[in-house]
Design a protein around this motif. Sequence first.
Motif, PDB file in Angstrom:
ATOM      1  N   LEU A  56     -10.238  -0.721 -11.539  1.00 49.70           N
ATOM      2  CA  LEU A  56     -10.426   0.869 -11.147  1.00 49.70           C
ATOM      3  C   LEU A  56      -9.052   1.117 -10.746  1.00 49.70           C
ATOM      4  CD1 LEU A  56     -13.679   0.532  -8.864  1.00 49.70           C
ATOM      5  CD2 LEU A  56     -13.341   1.333 -11.328  1.00 49.70           C
ATOM      6  N   SER A  57      -8.117   0.590 -10.190  1.00 51.87           N
ATOM      7  CA  SER A  57      -6.944   0.972  -9.710  1.00 51.87           C
ATOM      8  C   SER A  57      -6.200   1.226 -10.987  1.00 51.87           C
ATOM      9  CB  SER A  57      -6.167   0.264  -8.844  1.00 51.87           C
ATOM     10  OG  SER A  57      -5.127   0.714  -8.364  1.00 51.87           O
ATOM     11  N   LEU A 102       0.816  -1.217   0.017  1.00 54.50           N
ATOM     12  CA  LEU A 102      -0.098   0.006   0.088  1.00 54.50           C
ATOM     13  C   LEU A 102       0.617   1.220  -0.019  1.00 54.50           C
ATOM     14  CD1 LEU A 102      -3.051   0.988   0.007  1.00 54.50           C
ATOM     15  CD2 LEU A 102      -2.964   0.948   2.547  1.00 54.50           C
ATOM     16  N   ASN A 103       2.126   1.092   0.582  1.00 57.51           N
ATOM     17  CA  ASN A 103       2.958   2.298   0.621  1.00 57.51           C
ATOM     18  C   ASN A 103       3.384   2.534  -0.883  1.00 57.51           C
ATOM     19  OD1 ASN A 103       3.228   2.658   3.355  1.00 57.51           O
ATOM     20  ND2 ASN A 103       4.857   1.269   3.497  1.00 57.51           N
ATOM     21  N   GLY A 104       3.483   1.753  -1.615  1.00 59.48           N
ATOM     22  CA  GLY A 104       3.870   2.060  -3.109  1.00 59.48           C
ATOM     23  C   GLY A 104       2.605   2.856  -3.807  1.00 59.48           C
ATOM     24  N   LEU A 105       1.207   2.497  -3.442  1.00 52.81           N
ATOM     25  CA  LEU A 105       0.248   3.258  -3.890  1.00 52.81           C
ATOM     26  C   LEU A 105       0.163   4.551  -3.552  1.00 52.81           C
ATOM     27  CD1 LEU A 105      -2.750   0.428  -3.858  1.00 52.81           C
ATOM     28  CD2 LEU A 105      -1.565   1.264  -5.843  1.00 52.81           C
ATOM     29  N   VAL A 106       0.501   4.704  -2.170  1.00 56.69           N
ATOM     30  CA  VAL A 106       0.672   6.197  -1.500  1.00 56.69           C
ATOM     31  C   VAL A 106       1.516   6.940  -2.241  1.00 56.69           C
ATOM     32  CG1 VAL A 106       0.934   7.356   0.657  1.00 56.69           C
ATOM     33  CG2 VAL A 106      -0.423   5.387   0.558  1.00 56.69           C
ATOM     34  N   GLY A 162       0.505 -12.999 -12.666  1.00 55.40           N
ATOM     35  CA  GLY A 162      -0.129 -12.318 -13.747  1.00 55.40           C
ATOM     36  C   GLY A 162      -0.266 -10.869 -13.767  1.00 55.40           C
ATOM     37  N   PHE A 163      -0.486 -10.296 -12.428  1.00 57.84           N
ATOM     38  CA  PHE A 163      -0.641  -8.934 -12.618  1.00 57.84           C
ATOM     39  C   PHE A 163       0.672  -8.157 -12.649  1.00 57.84           C
ATOM     40  CE2 PHE A 163      -4.397  -9.015  -9.629  1.00 57.84           C
ATOM     41  CZ  PHE A 163      -5.239  -9.142 -10.566  1.00 57.84           C
ATOM     42  N   SER A 164       1.837  -8.986 -12.201  1.00 56.04           N
ATOM     43  CA  SER A 164       3.243  -8.405 -12.515  1.00 56.04           C
ATOM     44  C   SER A 164       3.571  -8.283 -14.089  1.00 56.04           C
ATOM     45  CB  SER A 164       4.156  -9.332 -11.779  1.00 56.04           C
ATOM     46  OG  SER A 164       3.999  -9.195 -10.386  1.00 56.04           O
ATOM     47  N   ILE A 165       3.238  -9.399 -14.727  1.00 52.86           N
ATOM     48  CA  ILE A 165       3.631  -9.519 -16.186  1.00 52.86           C
ATOM     49  C   ILE A 165       2.719  -8.513 -16.661  1.00 52.86           C
ATOM     50  CG2 ILE A 165       3.054 -10.847 -18.345  1.00 52.86           C
ATOM     51  CD1 ILE A 165       3.663 -13.410 -16.525  1.00 52.86           C
ATOM     52  N   VAL A 166       1.478  -8.134 -16.502  1.00 52.63           N
ATOM     53  CA  VAL A 166       0.722  -7.267 -16.885  1.00 52.63           C
ATOM     54  C   VAL A 166       1.103  -5.787 -16.661  1.00 52.63           C
ATOM     55  CG1 VAL A 166      -1.620  -6.076 -17.040  1.00 52.63           C
ATOM     56  CG2 VAL A 166      -1.375  -8.477 -17.105  1.00 52.63           C
ATOM     57  N   GLY A 167       1.806  -5.554 -15.650  1.00 50.39           N
ATOM     58  CA  GLY A 167       2.389  -4.330 -15.292  1.00 50.39           C
ATOM     59  C   GLY A 167       1.670  -3.594 -14.274  1.00 50.39           C
ATOM     60  N   VAL A 168       0.803  -3.993 -13.214  1.00 45.58           N
ATOM     61  CA  VAL A 168      -0.062  -3.519 -12.590  1.00 45.58           C
ATOM     62  C   VAL A 168       0.835  -2.967 -11.407  1.00 45.58           C
ATOM     63  CG1 VAL A 168      -1.841  -3.670 -10.859  1.00 45.58           C
ATOM     64  CG2 VAL A 168      -1.927  -5.054 -12.972  1.00 45.58           C
ATOM     65  N   GLU A 169       0.978  -1.732 -11.089  1.00 47.23           N
ATOM     66  CA  GLU A 169       1.668  -1.235  -9.932  1.00 47.23           C
ATOM     67  C   GLU A 169       1.174  -1.962  -8.666  1.00 47.23           C
ATOM     68  OE1 GLU A 169       1.792   3.123  -9.845  1.00 47.23           O
ATOM     69  OE2 GLU A 169       2.493   3.220 -11.779  1.00 47.23           O
ATOM     70  N   GLY A 229      -3.507   3.314 -16.682  1.00 51.81           N
ATOM     71  CA  GLY A 229      -3.116   2.351 -17.607  1.00 51.81           C
ATOM     72  C   GLY A 229      -4.066   2.290 -18.932  1.00 51.81           C
ATOM     73  N   ASP A 230      -3.361   1.686 -19.844  1.00 53.43           N
ATOM     74  CA  ASP A 230      -3.840   1.728 -21.128  1.00 53.43           C
ATOM     75  C   ASP A 230      -4.895   0.527 -21.428  1.00 53.43           C
ATOM     76  OD1 ASP A 230      -2.269  -0.393 -21.414  1.00 53.43           O
ATOM     77  OD2 ASP A 230      -1.071   0.629 -22.770  1.00 53.43           O
ATOM     78  N   SER A 231      -5.525   0.348 -22.515  1.00 56.77           N
ATOM     79  CA  SER A 231      -6.506  -0.729 -22.851  1.00 56.77           C
ATOM     80  C   SER A 231      -5.668  -1.877 -22.594  1.00 56.77           C
ATOM     81  CB  SER A 231      -7.091  -0.662 -24.243  1.00 56.77           C
ATOM     82  OG  SER A 231      -6.118  -0.458 -25.188  1.00 56.77           O
ATOM     83  N   LYS A 232      -4.393  -2.113 -23.065  1.00 60.03           N
ATOM     84  CA  LYS A 232      -3.801  -3.496 -23.233  1.00 60.03           C
ATOM     85  C   LYS A 232      -3.699  -3.912 -21.475  1.00 60.03           C
ATOM     86  CE  LYS A 232      -1.033  -2.736 -27.132  1.00 60.03           C
ATOM     87  NZ  LYS A 232       0.320  -2.737 -27.706  1.00 60.03           N
ATOM     88  N   MET A 233      -3.424  -2.968 -20.684  1.00 55.80           N
ATOM     89  CA  MET A 233      -3.177  -3.259 -19.380  1.00 55.80           C
ATOM     90  C   MET A 233      -4.430  -4.003 -18.643  1.00 55.80           C
ATOM     91  SD  MET A 233      -1.754  -1.401 -15.857  1.00 55.80           S
ATOM     92  CE  MET A 233      -0.091  -1.217 -16.828  1.00 55.80           C
TER      93      MET A 233
END
Length: 362
Positions: free
Chosen positions: A251-252, A81-85, A215-222, A258-262
């Motif tokens: 939503l995040s 969560l610190n990374g999101l903040v 999966g989320f890491s490959i996609v590039g989700v922070e 994030g673009d449509s690919k993400m």
Amino acid sequence: MAKLQHSIYVLLFFVLSFGGLYFAGPFLIPVTLAAVFSMLFIRLCNWFEHKGMSRGLASLLCILSFVLAIALIVFLLFWQLNGLVENIDAMKTRAVSLVSNFQQWIYEKVGIDAQQQKEMVTQQGQAGGSGAGNMLAGFAAKIMDILVNTVLVLVYMFLFLLYRSHIKKFILKLVPGDEKNKADGVVHKAGKVAQQYLSGLAAMIGILWVMYGIGFSIVGVESAIFFAVLCGILEIIPFVGNLTGTLVTLLSVVAQGGDSKMIIGVLVTYAMVQFIQTYLLEPLIVGEQVNINPLFTILVIVLGEMIWGIAGMVLAIPLLGILKIVCDHVPDLQSYGFLIGTEKQRSRKTGVIDKIKSIFDR
């Protein structure tokens, strides 16, 4: 006619029971959570006792293990969560841009310009502004209530583990002498079903963390680990939890720019994880310990939320599984057990999952 009258009495009993559960919720929720969670640690507690520990010390170690596991999960969530903040400013900018685009869309479709929309929101805020202080006080009271109930659950869990033999003897004393063996089997089976379901669910959640995280890491989700842990934990609530976790992640991603690919990548990850979970993990790990048909699974989750809120949704499946076992062993209630359960269509093991399970069962 007598049989119909008996069925009506049983249904009336259930209705009155649900009413009692609703009004007694503040007392019963911590007790029931502790009772169900304590079943998860019976095997570990027995293992400690077989190693020469006293029952009190074994029960205490089980509670400490439970607290440690919860603390580890909370640490992972706050760490990510610190990374999101740190990126909150960029997310705010993106959110403002999305709101502006939405306002422009409303103006084009409805004819209400941005100033009018702002005035409408301001009026709504002024109407509810007087209750802001009460809302803050209510939030603080809710946090305090959660903390108190958490302590109560831990205390109840320790006591349930410590006095489990005494409680079992009490239950057996309630039945006639010639039914004690049958009652003992029902109690043992009910506890075993809840234990196997919860342990299988915990193992499945751990695997989901890994799959969602990859999966989320490959996609590039922070903060991919945060959303992976969140989606896994929400699997405690069937059907609703996985959709909620994925919606929050989407939503995040949108707020992060994030673009449509993400976005498509998140949806693909969700679909693949759900496919693996439904056709491999659930049959192999969770299995049919709680043999309930999908109709009553959904009904009991909705009913649990109406009676006890989120806690009711979490407890709904294991409690209904225990109730089904009781119904299956009481002649007058066997029809209800049949209604709740599922009909077995196969008389022999032929599926791939059955063959894999047979290897582990040897």
